[in-house]
Structure formats: C-alpha cells, structure tokens
Enzyme design. Structure first.
Site, PDB file in Angstrom:
ATOM      1  N   ASP A  13      -1.313   5.108   1.069  1.00 28.90           N
ATOM      2  CA  ASP A  13      -0.449   6.242  -0.192  1.00 28.90           C
ATOM      3  C   ASP A  13      -0.204   7.047  -0.413  1.00 28.90           C
ATOM      4  O   ASP A  13      -0.434   8.425   0.420  1.00 28.90           O
ATOM      5  CB  ASP A  13      -1.186   5.538  -1.608  1.00 28.90           C
ATOM      6  CG  ASP A  13      -1.121   5.926  -2.756  1.00 28.90           C
ATOM      7  OD1 ASP A  13       0.754   5.238  -2.969  1.00 28.90           O
ATOM      8  OD2 ASP A  13      -1.549   6.794  -3.647  1.00 28.90           O
ATOM      9  N   ASP A  15       1.297   9.429  -3.932  1.00 26.51           N
ATOM     10  CA  ASP A  15       0.588  10.397  -4.549  1.00 26.51           C
ATOM     11  C   ASP A  15      -0.884  10.067  -5.134  1.00 26.51           C
ATOM     12  O   ASP A  15      -0.786   8.704  -5.753  1.00 26.51           O
ATOM     13  CB  ASP A  15       1.509   9.912  -6.101  1.00 26.51           C
ATOM     14  CG  ASP A  15       1.676  10.426  -7.203  1.00 26.51           C
ATOM     15  OD1 ASP A  15       1.546  12.203  -7.160  1.00 26.51           O
ATOM     16  OD2 ASP A  15       2.316  10.333  -8.403  1.00 26.51           O
ATOM     17  N   LYS A 187       4.429  -2.445  -4.105  1.00 27.80           N
ATOM     18  CA  LYS A 187       2.666  -3.553  -4.007  1.00 27.80           C
ATOM     19  C   LYS A 187       2.435  -3.899  -4.407  1.00 27.80           C
ATOM     20  O   LYS A 187       2.574  -3.601  -5.855  1.00 27.80           O
ATOM     21  CB  LYS A 187       1.933  -1.302  -4.022  1.00 27.80           C
ATOM     22  CG  LYS A 187       1.984  -1.113  -1.992  1.00 27.80           C
ATOM     23  CD  LYS A 187       1.531   0.751  -2.175  1.00 27.80           C
ATOM     24  CE  LYS A 187       1.850   1.706  -2.818  1.00 27.80           C
ATOM     25  NZ  LYS A 187       1.207   2.550  -2.951  1.00 27.80           N
ATOM     26  N   ASP A 212      -5.382   5.440  -4.247  1.00 27.97           N
ATOM     27  CA  ASP A 212      -5.783   6.104  -5.238  1.00 27.97           C
ATOM     28  C   ASP A 212      -6.138   4.625  -5.597  1.00 27.97           C
ATOM     29  O   ASP A 212      -6.845   4.973  -6.846  1.00 27.97           O
ATOM     30  CB  ASP A 212      -5.818   6.963  -5.345  1.00 27.97           C
ATOM     31  CG  ASP A 212      -4.184   6.930  -6.256  1.00 27.97           C
ATOM     32  OD1 ASP A 212      -3.524   6.571  -5.657  1.00 27.97           O
ATOM     33  OD2 ASP A 212      -3.914   7.006  -7.280  1.00 27.97           O
TER      34      ASP A 212
HETATM   35 MG    MG Z   1      -1.201   6.358  -5.228  1.00 31.67          MG
END
Ligand code: MG
Length: 274
Positions: A13, A15, A187, A212
């Site tokens: 991922d 961000d 996602k 995250d």
């Molecule tokens: Mg993220």
C-alpha cells in the site's frame, strides 16, 4: 512465523505505508532497495482515483523509490481491466477526475457523456461533483446503466483535513436513483486481487501484502490467500485487530521492519546459503 524474505512477491500500500503526505516514511526507501537487491517482484497498490499510474510513479521517484509504471496498480487501472474483461463493449459514463479519463483511454475503454447510452457509470473522487453530475449519474442508472464504485472509501485524509471520497458520491447516486451499486473495484475487491496476482505472475501464497489498513489492505490479502503484514505507521493500531477481527500474519511498527531484518541477515549471507 514464515521468514520475511521467503516470498517471491511483495505488494505495498502507499499512503500510511510507504509515505504520508509528501514524505517517505522512515525505512521505506531502504526496504524497497533491500527487496530489489534480492530480486523480489514488487508492486505498489493504491485505491487512488485522482492520480494516473504515471503520476504515482513520478511521486515515488521523487521520494527516492525507482519504479516502473507497470509496478503500480490504482483503482483506475483495475477498473480498466474490469471493463475489458468483464464487460466487453461497455460504454462508460465517467464521474471522476481527469486521471479517470486518462486511465480509461489507456485501457481503451469506450466512454460516453450521454446517460441514455451508458451501460455503466464509473464513480471516483470528483472535486467538481455537483447537482448536474448527480442528475446525469442518476438518470444513467435509472436508464439501466450499472453503478460501479471505483473504491469503497467514504473519506480521504489530506494534509489540510479530511474530504469526502468516492463512496460518498456513489451513495448520493444510489439514493437518488433508488438502485444499488453493482460492483466495487478498489481494494479489497477480488478484481483488484486478481489484477495484482496476474501482474506479479505468482500464486497468492508467494505474495506478502503490506499495508496500514485492515479492512482494505489486510482484507485483500487474507481473502485471497496472500500473507499479510499490518504496519502501525498509518490508519490502524493493534486495537483495530480486535475491533475488526481481521488478523494479519505480521504486525510491524513500520515498513522499516523489512530493512531491519535485512541488516540481521545480509543478502551476501543469503546468496552464500544458496
Ligand atoms: Mg494506506
């Protein structure tokens, strides 16, 4: 616990995992280099609907991470694959950014601005969303077009605050048309997972998904048989695991855990073992 370097492919991922805002997270650059040194396959997976793959690549390069466009997957590139494979002949009405228009062009997806001709309405984050766009989207769906959400994200955190994201706009069209979303692309959808595994050319168990967010990143990996790592440098904490019931295989403070592991087991040592 399976050793960190035991996978052929690594899916990250962006961000909250690789960077936050305009800054690379500590250990991100070293981690990617570590994996490149070991000839691992790498992909970067984002749900963005406002940047093209080219723009995402430029950002990563600015942060010191060299990569190719084909190593990047966005909700829009998966949407392009979705229309080509699952809806050949589709005429898609777009409600979204310029990046959406560009990625549909690159994927050779046919588009229309006429709600009576549209077979699908694709919705992404659109900062110029207004009453007129809501009316056009509603009329297309009422005329039989299938409503497709580019991602299931309700809001998007920025440096300057939080703004509404794709799902908020999709819900407005659902409400006005009294019809429901037909498919979600980003996602953790199976379309996203199959696009990634196809690009990486690997089986799910050969791939480690690092992110995250439990409900998007870890869920994407868990639901398809990948191994998963939650990093605590972004949205979710260890308490989130109990709340959601979504269990990653690894929990790390940050992506730097991979570079750290490499210091304990240098690649020269790895090569000698082979
Ligand atoms: Mg993220």
């Amino acid at each position: 616990m399976r050793p960190i370097f035991d996978f052929t492919s690594y899916l990250f991922d962006l961000d909250g995992t690789i960077y936050v805002g305009g800054k690379a997270l500590p250990g991100a650059v070293d981690t990617i280099q570590t994996l490149r040194d070991r000839d691992k396959k790498i992909m970067f997976a984002t749900n963005t609907t406002v940047y093209t793959r080219e723009e995402v690549r430029d950002k990563l390069i600015q942060l010191g991470i060299e990569c190719e466009r084909d190593e990047i997957v966005t909700a829009l590139s998966v949407a392009g694959m979705y229309f080509r494979h699952y809806a050949p002949g589709a005429k898609v009405l777009l409600i979204g950014s310029e990046a959406m228009t560009e990625e549909m062009r690159l994927s050779e997806v046919d588009t229309t601005v006429d709600p009576t001709l549209a077979t699908h309405v694709l919705v992404g984050l659109d900062r110029s969303f207004d009453f007129e766009k809501l009316t056009v989207g509603m009329n297309a769906v009422r005329s039989g077009a299938l409503l497709i959400a580019a991602n299931p994200d309700p809001f998007c955190p920025l440096d300057t605050g939080v703004i509404p994201d794709t799902w908020a706009l999709v819900r407005a069209i659902e409400t006005a048309s009294m019809l429901q979303t037909h498919d979600i692309i980003g996602k953790p959808s199976r379309y996203y997972a199959s696009y990634v595994l196809n690009q990486l050319d690997c089986r799910p168990e050969e791939c480690l998904m690092v992110g995250d967010r439990l409900e998007t990143d870890v869920e994407l990996g868990n639901s398809t048989g990948m191994y998963t790592a939650l990093v605590l440098s972004g949205a979710d904490s260890e308490e989130s695991i109990a709340r959601t019931g979504i269990e990653p295989d690894y929990v790390w403070a940050s992506i730097g855990a991979i570079a750290e592991e490499a210091r304990l087991q240098p690649s020269s040592q790895v090569k000698e073992q082979i």
